[in-house]
Design a protein around this motif. Sequence first.
Motif, PDB file in Angstrom:
ATOM      1  N   ILE A 122       0.679  -1.312   0.163  1.00 38.82           N
ATOM      2  CA  ILE A 122       0.121   0.228   0.179  1.00 38.82           C
ATOM      3  C   ILE A 122       0.774   1.313   0.006  1.00 38.82           C
ATOM      4  O   ILE A 122       1.496   1.488   0.851  1.00 38.82           O
ATOM      5  N   GLN A 123       0.666   2.021  -0.711  1.00 38.01           N
ATOM      6  CA  GLN A 123       1.317   3.426  -0.928  1.00 38.01           C
ATOM      7  C   GLN A 123       0.879   4.274  -0.350  1.00 38.01           C
ATOM      8  O   GLN A 123      -0.540   4.236  -0.339  1.00 38.01           O
ATOM      9  N   PRO A 126       4.381  10.129   2.987  1.00 36.05           N
ATOM     10  CA  PRO A 126       5.540  10.270   4.041  1.00 36.05           C
ATOM     11  C   PRO A 126       5.098  10.412   5.619  1.00 36.05           C
ATOM     12  O   PRO A 126       5.847   9.593   6.320  1.00 36.05           O
ATOM     13  N   ASP A 127       4.008  11.196   5.612  1.00 37.85           N
ATOM     14  CA  ASP A 127       3.612  11.451   7.007  1.00 37.85           C
ATOM     15  C   ASP A 127       3.129  10.335   7.469  1.00 37.85           C
ATOM     16  O   ASP A 127       3.303   9.889   8.818  1.00 37.85           O
ATOM     17  N   ILE A 128       2.396   9.446   6.632  1.00 35.07           N
ATOM     18  CA  ILE A 128       1.740   8.209   7.168  1.00 35.07           C
ATOM     19  C   ILE A 128       2.791   7.183   7.488  1.00 35.07           C
ATOM     20  O   ILE A 128       2.742   6.505   8.378  1.00 35.07           O
ATOM     21  N   LEU A 129       3.575   6.978   6.472  1.00 35.18           N
ATOM     22  CA  LEU A 129       4.736   6.186   6.780  1.00 35.18           C
ATOM     23  C   LEU A 129       5.599   6.042   7.641  1.00 35.18           C
ATOM     24  O   LEU A 129       6.354   5.137   8.185  1.00 35.18           O
ATOM     25  N   PRO A 152      10.125   3.427   2.607  1.00 39.04           N
ATOM     26  CA  PRO A 152      10.083   4.650   2.293  1.00 39.04           C
ATOM     27  C   PRO A 152       8.980   5.285   1.485  1.00 39.04           C
ATOM     28  O   PRO A 152       8.525   6.202   1.489  1.00 39.04           O
ATOM     29  N   GLN A 153       8.248   4.326   0.713  1.00 41.27           N
ATOM     30  CA  GLN A 153       7.236   4.617  -0.238  1.00 41.27           C
ATOM     31  C   GLN A 153       5.926   3.879  -0.024  1.00 41.27           C
ATOM     32  O   GLN A 153       4.892   4.315  -0.394  1.00 41.27           O
ATOM     33  N   PHE A 154       6.031   2.698   0.568  1.00 46.16           N
ATOM     34  CA  PHE A 154       4.817   1.910   0.774  1.00 46.16           C
ATOM     35  C   PHE A 154       5.140   0.840   1.918  1.00 46.16           C
ATOM     36  O   PHE A 154       6.081   0.815   2.607  1.00 46.16           O
ATOM     37  N   PHE A 155       3.895   0.475   2.470  1.00 44.52           N
ATOM     38  CA  PHE A 155       3.901  -0.651   3.446  1.00 44.52           C
ATOM     39  C   PHE A 155       3.373  -1.897   2.904  1.00 44.52           C
ATOM     40  O   PHE A 155       2.639  -2.014   2.075  1.00 44.52           O
TER      41      PHE A 155
END
Length: 220
Positions: A122-123, A126-129, A152-155
Motif C-alpha cells: 500500500i502506497q 511520507p507522514d503516514i509511513l 519509504p514509499q509503501f508498506f
Amino acid sequence: MFTGLIEEVGHVASIEKRPDAIRLSIQADRVLEDAAIGDSIAVNGACVTVTGRLEDAFSADIMPETIRATTLHSLQAGDSVNLERAVKAGGRLGGHFVTGHIDGTGKIVRIVPKGNAYYLDIQASPDILAGLVQKGSVAVDGTSLTVFHAGPQFFTLSLIPHTYAHTVLGSKKVGDSVNIEGDILQKYVQNQLTAGKSDDSGSLTYDMLKENGFNTSLNK
C-alpha cells in the motif's frame, strides 16, 4: 474507540452528496442489534455517528473533514463497507486501539498470493509511513493488521484467509484506495519525542537531565 476487528460487511443502501456534506444509509445486521441514534460505528475505519435508524439500516451524516481525509466520498450505492461498533468497556481487545480518526488514504499497488496468505503493498504519504514500524499495528479500512514491511514509499500487509474472506479487503484491486489509521500509542510517543525540539536540541546533556528531575550524581 474501536478494536479493528470487523463485525460484519454492510452495503451502502443510498448516498446523498451535497457540496460540503454526505448522508449515508447503510444496510447492516449485526451492528444494529443494539445500535441507537447517537452511537458510534466505524465505516471502513471512519468513526461516524448514527443519525437515523431503520430495522435493517442506519444513516450517518459525513462532515467536510471526513470527506476530505477518507474514501467515504467515493462510495456508491451497493458498495460493501467494513462495520464495527464501538468497543464495550470490559470486553476483549483482540485487535489494537483504533480511534476511527483516519490519518489519510493510501493506494494498493500490488497484491500477491503467498501460501495461505495475501501480501498487499500500500502506497501512502511520507507522514503516514513515518508513523509505521515493522510488526507494529495499523488499521486499513478499519481492519486491525500487522505491518509486515515498512518502507519509504509503501508498506506491506499479510492477510490471513479469514481477513481476506470476511472484510472488504478481499474484494480490493490494485489501484483501489483505502483508509489508513496509524497506531495511536505510537503517535503519542512520537509527539512526546519531537515536541519542543529545535534544530540544536538533539543531544542529551546532564543539564537537560537535571532539569527533568534525574539524579545525575548516580552516573558520575
